[in-house]
Structures are given as structure tokens and as C-alpha cells.
Design a protein around this motif. Structure first.
Motif, PDB file in Angstrom:
ATOM      1  N   ALA A 143       0.776  -1.145   0.132  1.00  0.00           N
ATOM      2  CA  ALA A 143      -0.076  -0.020   0.145  1.00  0.00           C
ATOM      3  C   ALA A 143       0.773   1.337   0.032  1.00  0.00           C
ATOM      4  CB  ALA A 143      -0.953   0.086   1.377  1.00  0.00           C
ATOM      5  N   ILE A 144       1.882   1.050   0.611  1.00  0.00           N
ATOM      6  CA  ILE A 144       2.943   2.381   0.872  1.00  0.00           C
ATOM      7  C   ILE A 144       3.485   2.657  -0.575  1.00  0.00           C
ATOM      8  CG2 ILE A 144       4.853   3.311   1.845  1.00  0.00           C
ATOM      9  CD1 ILE A 144       4.035   1.927   4.624  1.00  0.00           C
ATOM     10  N   GLU A 145       3.990   1.403  -1.057  1.00  0.00           N
ATOM     11  CA  GLU A 145       4.512   1.624  -2.362  1.00  0.00           C
ATOM     12  C   GLU A 145       3.597   2.071  -3.491  1.00  0.00           C
ATOM     13  OE1 GLU A 145       5.843  -2.594  -2.970  1.00  0.00           O
ATOM     14  OE2 GLU A 145       7.974  -1.939  -2.179  1.00  0.00           O
ATOM     15  N   ASP A 146       2.272   1.618  -3.572  1.00  0.00           N
ATOM     16  CA  ASP A 146       1.556   2.002  -4.408  1.00  0.00           C
ATOM     17  C   ASP A 146       1.351   3.698  -4.244  1.00  0.00           C
ATOM     18  OD1 ASP A 146       1.262  -0.396  -5.407  1.00  0.00           O
ATOM     19  OD2 ASP A 146      -0.731  -0.769  -4.574  1.00  0.00           O
ATOM     20  N   ALA A 147       1.014   3.976  -2.909  1.00  0.00           N
ATOM     21  CA  ALA A 147       0.745   5.409  -2.642  1.00  0.00           C
ATOM     22  C   ALA A 147       1.812   6.337  -3.070  1.00  0.00           C
ATOM     23  CB  ALA A 147       0.458   5.661  -1.331  1.00  0.00           C
ATOM     24  N   LEU A 148       3.024   5.893  -2.961  1.00  0.00           N
ATOM     25  CA  LEU A 148       4.493   6.548  -3.465  1.00  0.00           C
ATOM     26  C   LEU A 148       4.411   6.525  -5.091  1.00  0.00           C
ATOM     27  CD1 LEU A 148       6.958   5.298  -1.010  1.00  0.00           C
ATOM     28  CD2 LEU A 148       6.062   7.632  -1.123  1.00  0.00           C
ATOM     29  N   GLU A 149       3.888   5.402  -5.641  1.00  0.00           N
ATOM     30  CA  GLU A 149       4.018   5.707  -7.183  1.00  0.00           C
ATOM     31  C   GLU A 149       2.873   6.732  -7.714  1.00  0.00           C
ATOM     32  OE1 GLU A 149       5.452   4.297 -10.248  1.00  0.00           O
ATOM     33  OE2 GLU A 149       6.812   3.719  -8.434  1.00  0.00           O
ATOM     34  N   GLU A 150       1.844   6.590  -6.816  1.00  0.00           N
ATOM     35  CA  GLU A 150       0.734   7.664  -7.375  1.00  0.00           C
ATOM     36  C   GLU A 150       1.355   9.117  -6.989  1.00  0.00           C
ATOM     37  OE1 GLU A 150      -3.043   6.910  -5.641  1.00  0.00           O
ATOM     38  OE2 GLU A 150      -3.039   4.955  -6.074  1.00  0.00           O
ATOM     39  N   LEU A 151       2.169   9.389  -6.226  1.00  0.00           N
ATOM     40  CA  LEU A 151       2.618  10.647  -5.796  1.00  0.00           C
ATOM     41  C   LEU A 151       3.822  11.022  -6.815  1.00  0.00           C
ATOM     42  CD1 LEU A 151       3.300  10.619  -2.030  1.00  0.00           C
ATOM     43  CD2 LEU A 151       1.469  11.865  -3.318  1.00  0.00           C
ATOM     44  N   LYS A 152       4.190  10.252  -7.606  1.00  0.00           N
ATOM     45  CA  LYS A 152       5.083  10.383  -8.704  1.00  0.00           C
ATOM     46  C   LYS A 152       4.478  11.203  -9.876  1.00  0.00           C
ATOM     47  CE  LYS A 152       8.481   7.112  -7.605  1.00  0.00           C
ATOM     48  NZ  LYS A 152       9.407   5.827  -8.034  1.00  0.00           N
TER      49      LYS A 152
END
Length: 183
Positions: free
Chosen positions: A174-183
Motif C-alpha cells: 500500500a505504501i509503495e502504491d501510494a508513493l507511485e501515485e505521488l510521482k
């Protein structure tokens, strides 16, 4: 087919005990929770019976167990714990012990020739007091390498570890997905 009988009321005890005494029987009493019955319980009950002719087993009510061991205990309800003990050949009578009975009421009613206890049950002072009620108090060593409480803790720890692994993996994703979305 059960080997023994369940006594659900203390009122039946005086007559039954009197009958055994009149027949010259040596009466043994032990008591406990007997939650999640295991090999240690079987060995303990067989050893207890070896001290006399008739073995009474007092079983703590659900309410009594919750009060002493916490809200998640017992795991097995009182009626099932009592019935389970009737299948042991060493057990003659199972007596349900209510929560609000007077201290040592069952021992006072039966006045066994022998009371069987475990090491952590009574202090030395209490044993001296009990010897006035019971003919003899015998303290047995543990009969198994683990207890019901230890078995429950092991299951809880195992479940927590599994949950932790699953949650950790999902949380990282979930953290990795959220960080991906912020890019």
C-alpha cells in the motif's frame, strides 16, 4: 459411554459420600479448570485415583474460570469440560463448582481421605489448614511439559505472527502504491 457421573448440585454429595464411607471406600478429591484436556490431565487423574477407591473431580464453572483467568477463558464451556472428564476411567464423579460458593466448600462437604493438588494451588499454610478438613494433602508434580494456558499462548503467538506477516506485506504494498501515485 461415560465412565462416571456428573453431579450438578452439592445437595447430592452428603448422601453419596455417606454411602461410600459405609462401604469402607477411601475417597480422593481433586479439582481444577480442565480446559482443553491434554495428556497431563490424563496422567494427573490416573495418579490421583491411585490414592484411593473413589475419585471426585471438582470442575470450576465458566464464571469462576473467567474471574481467575480472564475474559477469554475457558475455551471449552463447563458442560463439555465436565462431560469430557466422565470418559476417563480413573474418574468416578465430576462435580461442577459454582463461582460464588464459600471457600473450600466442596472439600468441606466431601471431607476426602486424600486431597490431590498441584504445586501452584495452595501455600504451605493453606495445606496445613486443609489437612484439618482432608485426611491427607498430596501435591503432585506437573505431569506434562506444557499447560493449557501455555498451549493457548502458543496458538495466539502463532496467529499473531501470521497476521503480522500478512499485514506487513500488504502495508508495504500500500505504501509503495501510494508513493507511485505521488510521482
Amino acid at each position: 459411554m461415560p465412565n462416571s457421573t456428573i453431579i450438578s448440585s452439592y445437595d447430592a454429595l452428603p448422601t453419596l459420600v455417606k454411602k461410600y464411607r459405609a462401604g469402607g471406600k477411601k475417597i480422593v478429591l481433586t479439582q481444577g479448570t480442565f480446559d482443553l484436556v491434554h495428556i497431563g490431565h490424563a496422567r494427573y487423574l490416573a495418579q490421583a485415583k491411585s490414592y484411593g477407591d473413589v475419585l471426585f473431580v471438582g470442575v470450576d464453572s465458566d464464571e469462576k474460570v473467567r474471574k481467575r483467568k480472564g475474559p477469554d477463558r475457558p475455551v471449552v464451556p463447563e458442560d463439555e469440560r465436565c462431560e469430557m472428564l466422565t470418559y476417563f476411567t480413573s474418574v468416578d464423579h465430576v462435580v461442577l463448582k459454582p463461582n460464588l460458593s464459600e471457600k473450600w466448600k466442596l472439600m468441606k462437604l466431601i471431607q476426602p481421605d486424600v486431597l490431590i493438588a498441584t504445586q501452584e494451588t495452595y501455600s504451605d499454610t493453606e495445606i496445613k489448614e486443609l489437612e484439618k478438613i482432608c485426611g491427607k494433602v498430596i501435591v503432585l508434580e506437573p505431569m506434562a511439559t506444557t499447560s493449557t494456558s501455555a498451549k493457548i499462548r502458543r496458538v495466539q503467538i502463532g496467529a499473531a505472527k501470521e497476521m503480522s506477516k500478512t499485514l506487513s506485506t500488504r502495508l508495504i504494498k500500500a505504501i509503495e502504491d501510494a508513493l507511485e501515485e505521488l510521482k
